[in-house]
Design an enzyme around this catalytic site. Structure first.
Site, PDB file in Angstrom:
ATOM      1  N   GLU A   1       0.789  -1.273  -0.048  1.00  0.00           N
ATOM      2  CA  GLU A   1      -0.036  -0.034   0.053  1.00  0.00           C
ATOM      3  C   GLU A   1       0.832   1.325  -0.005  1.00  0.00           C
ATOM      4  OE1 GLU A   1      -0.668  -2.675   1.849  1.00  0.00           O
ATOM      5  OE2 GLU A   1      -2.718  -3.119   1.540  1.00  0.00           O
TER       6      GLU A   1
ATOM      7  N   PHE B   1     -11.134  -7.785  13.785  1.00  0.00           N
ATOM      8  CA  PHE B   1      -9.866  -8.046  12.893  1.00  0.00           C
ATOM      9  C   PHE B   1      -9.440  -6.774  11.855  1.00  0.00           C
ATOM     10  CE2 PHE B   1      -8.320 -10.109   9.011  1.00  0.00           C
ATOM     11  CZ  PHE B   1      -7.159 -10.593   9.400  1.00  0.00           C
ATOM     12  N   GLN B   2      -8.410  -6.565  11.591  1.00  0.00           N
ATOM     13  CA  GLN B   2      -8.008  -5.468  10.741  1.00  0.00           C
ATOM     14  C   GLN B   2      -8.633  -4.220  10.966  1.00  0.00           C
ATOM     15  OE1 GLN B   2      -7.874  -7.080   6.870  1.00  0.00           O
ATOM     16  NE2 GLN B   2      -5.943  -7.723   6.926  1.00  0.00           N
TER      17      GLN B   2
ATOM     18  N   LYS C   1     -17.325  -1.196   6.125  1.00  0.00           N
ATOM     19  CA  LYS C   1     -17.652  -2.255   4.938  1.00  0.00           C
ATOM     20  C   LYS C   1     -19.248  -2.424   4.867  1.00  0.00           C
ATOM     21  CE  LYS C   1     -16.957  -6.867   3.716  1.00  0.00           C
ATOM     22  NZ  LYS C   1     -16.338  -8.203   3.585  1.00  0.00           N
TER      23      LYS C   1
ATOM     24  N   MET D   1      24.156   9.762   1.840  1.00  0.00           N
ATOM     25  CA  MET D   1      24.032  10.923   2.612  1.00  0.00           C
ATOM     26  C   MET D   1      24.382  10.924   4.094  1.00  0.00           C
ATOM     27  SD  MET D   1      23.890  14.119   2.065  1.00  0.00           S
ATOM     28  CE  MET D   1      22.708  14.729   0.626  1.00  0.00           C
TER      29      MET D   1
END
Lengths: 157, 568
Positions: free
Chosen positions: B51, B113-114, B163, B478
């Site tokens: 993602e 969940f999630q 959802k 760097m």
């Protein structure tokens, strides 16, 4: 400040203060006469540059409708305090009642050995009451934080 | 009117916004939305491999096209993975609309969940975010999200959708006109009184310096800015975010300002008597310590659409809040009445020319060793200075910014504000989707490229012919450079041990790879790679391990305290 009365608006303002390292001394919020708007009063500290940044940053939040700095304005400032104080024995109880009256407060709850005193006013007045009551007599303090309004002819920045 | 599901409303809303691409990754909470995606052809979904890649790709698409980028992620880890990409876009004021799935309403707050509080997690890195609670709010909220993301100072907006709502039914009507928000009304036109004050200062100025930032790019003002600068005749600098806002090869262009800016630009920023800041924000990497910056007596005019950018780090004399393009147009109209002092300007250029004599970007070539700067110069040559160049973060980023000489806006795509390693490859994918036939190069280093490497798989799936220019010095360059300067040359964890064979790695994803070790082969390899119009080519340039980025100003120092390569 005036802001949309939506869930999350308060946490957004609070989050902004912590994320950018500004202080909040007190914060009060409640809906206004227009139920879609909330009024929030924040007491903060900082020099002019910091306050200017706070105003701009808060104004940038999508839900914030209007911000005014009323530090320098002619304004009314009120805070409500409920104090549970020790009140044991006739003399002490009478003294505490007198003190409440002097501060235009009221005893709003009574128990055999304590009172709950309600006092409203600006921050200095509430601090003065606590000093007058004496630290040893104070069992518990609850303060609402300041709410303030600019007077009719007092201009906010 | 017929009722449709919340999921279909999401897709129909995206269609109504004219969205071409959605970068995303499916998961439980967004399955209804993915099902609707499947049933239509207008909005094309690009399946990334992580993602973070979705957010960066949408960001790269937005920067290259000027349109908002869109990404779609699931709840929980889907949205937390996207956070780095969202914060990257926020720091650089890039318009993104991120749609995240959320657990069903009844489960919110139950540690489902999630489940993650997406609105809470992204609050400080979005311009606006919102959890939708009713199916009938989906269309107006998405409409508002696009408006807020793209207007004013742009930025990412997150829309979190539980959802269960995506399965509920509702009538669909997409709002036609821009939303009216009483609490959000960005100022577009600059205040005319302020503009006149600025013009009066310009007329009086003897040493004018023009300092243009990312605001020129986001307000599509490069044309207006370039004309105005030419009319003024003064030296011009573009910040890291503003590169391409003024043509890099132009005689008035003095190079980038700041920590790795040119000597002449930094001296001019310090010694001018009027600084005209256009869509730039006096970032710490640009002006260093504001106390040192404010030391010289000069006036500052600052044009910016965001009032909170004005007088944030440096107090300015004439603030002009407004859209850069609109304000510049107005200023150009007034310019004939306020002609700059031609004689003084000539003197000023004499001074600039003296500073330019330092030739601060000169570097020594060494036989048998590829200098990273030389790769960028060759890249410029092969692509005619016209490629879309994305970068990751570190030395390679600075070299690309210093040596590519961007001629046009939106060609230089980098994470300037947040400094996100791993940005370059997914951003290059987004740029390539925005401009399928253009040359797109991702200038990176062997440390950065490993941070979002999985997107090589996405590139294969969509046949994206991105050219990866890996400046491989076997160090986090760097970090190593700072350790050399400020930490007694102790290379604490900055050495990249156990690197992969990048050629084989690219090949394992089905791409081509080239290992380039000889300076004589640099140009040929690039020419060969860019001739392969349909292929991703991973060019692994083995470069000088000890090269540093110069000039350099240490953090916290002032602009006059530069370290030049020749002084070492």
């Amino acid at each position: 400040m005036l802001m949309e009365n939506e869930p999350g608006a308060l946490s957004r303002v609070a989050n902004l203060f912590s994320a950018r390292g500004y202080n909040i001394e007190s914060l009060t919020v409640a809906p206004t006469e227009d139920p879609t708007l909330s009024r929030m009063t924040v007491v903060t500290a900082g020099d002019d540059a910091v306050v200017e940044q706070i105003m701009k940053q808060v104004n940038k939040l999508i839900e914030v409708f209007k911000v005014s700095d009323i530090t320098e304005a002619r304004r009314l400032e009120r805070e409500l305090m409920l104090v549970k104080v020790r009140a044991e024995g006739g003399e002490a109880r009478a003294e505490m009642e007198r003190l409440a009256r002097i501060f235009r407060g009221a005893v709003v709850d009574v128990s055999p050995d304590s009172y709950i005193v309600q006092v409203a006013g600006d921050r200095k007045k509430l601090d003065a009451f606590l000093r007058a009551a004496g630290g040893a007599n104070i069992l518990e303090t609850v303060r609402t934080g300041v709410c303030a309004i600019a007077r009719a002819n007092g201009k906010g920045k | 009117m017929k009722e449709i599901t919340g999921a279909e409303i999401v897709i129909r809303s995206l269609q109504a916004e004219g969205v071409e691409y959605v970068f995303g990754y499916p998961g439980g909470a967004v399955l209804f939305i993915y099902d609707e995606l499947f049933k239509q052809k207008k909005v094309r979904h690009i399946l990334v491999r992580h993602e973070q890649g979705a957010a960066h790709a949408a960001d790269g698409y937005a920067r290259a096209s000027g349109k908002p980028g869109v990404c779609l992620v699931t709840s929980g880890p889907g949205v937390t993975n996207a956070v780095t990409g969202i914060a990257t876009a926020y720091m650089d004021s890039i318009p993104l609309v991120v749609i995240s799935g959320q657990v069903p309403r009844r489960a919110i707050g139950e540690d489902a969940f999630q489940e993650v509080d997406a609105v809470g997690v992204t609050r400080s890195c979005t311009k606006y975010n919102v959890l939708i609670k009713r199916v009938e709010d989906i269309a107006p909220t998405i409409h508002r999200a696009f408006h807020i993301a793209a207007s004013g100072r742009p930025g990412p907006v997150l829309v979190d959708i539980p959802k269960d709502i995506t399965a509920e039914l509702c009538e669909f009507a997409y709002p036609k006109s821009a939303p009216q928000l009483r609490s959000y009304n960005p100022t577009a036109e600059g205040h005319i009184g302020q503009i006149k004050k600025a013009m009066a200062l310009i007329k009086k100025a003897r040493r004018l310096m023009i300092y243009g930032g990312g605001g020129i790019i986001s307000s599509n003002a490069a044309g207006e800015f370039t004309k105005f600068c030419e009319e003024l005749g003064a030296p011009v600098t573009n910040t890291l975010m503003g590169l391409g806002g003024f043509p890099g090869g132009h005689s008035q262009f003095t190079g980038m300002p700041g920590m790795h800016g040119t000597y002449e630009t930094n001296m001019a920023m310090q010694h001018c008597d009027l600084l005209l800041a256009v869509g730039a924000r006096f970032d710490d990497r640009v002006i260093g310590n504001p106390e040192h910056f404010a030391r010289e007596s000069r006036h500052i005019v600052h044009i910016d659409i965001d009032p909170s950018s004005i007088s944030k780090r440096v107090r300015v004399d004439v603030p002009i809040v407004g859209d850069v393009c609109a304000v510049l147009k107005k200023m150009r109209e007034l310019l004939p009445k306020h002609p700059p002092d031609a004689k003084a300007l000539k003197e000023w250029w004499k001074q600039i020319a003296e500073w330019q004599e330092k030739k601060c970007l000169r570097y020594k070539k060494r036989a048998g060793v590829i200098k990273p700067q030389q790769v960028i110069e060759a890249l410029h040559k092969i692509t005619g200075g016209d490629a879309f160049v994305t970068s990751d973060v570190g030395q390679h980023q600075m070299w690309a910014a210093q040596y590519y000489a961007f001629r046009k806006p939106r060609r230089w795509i980098n994470s300037g504000g947040l400094g996100t390693m791993g940005f370059g490859l997914p951003a290059a994918m987004g740029a390539q989707f925005a401009h399928p036939d253009a040359a797109v190069a991702c200038v990176t280093g062997e440390a950065s490229i490993l941070m979002c490497l999985q997107e090589l798989s996405t590139c294969k799936q969509y046949r994206l012919p991105v050219k990866i220019v890996n400046l491989n010095n076997r160090y986090m360059g760097m970090v190593r450079q700072w350790q050399e300067f400020f930490h007694g040359n102790r290379h604490s964890e900055s050495y990249m041990d156990a690197l992969p064979d990048f050629v084989k790695l690219a090949e394992s994803y089905g791409h081509s790879g080239m290992l380039v070790e000889d300076p004589a082969d640099v140009e040929g390899a690039l020419r060969d790679a860019f001739a392969r119009k349909k292929e991703l080519v991973f060019l692994d340039f083995v470069t000088d391990q000890n090269e540093n980025v110069y000039p350099m100003i240490a953090a916290g120092k002032g602009l006059s305290e530069m370290v030049l390569a020749e002084e070492l």
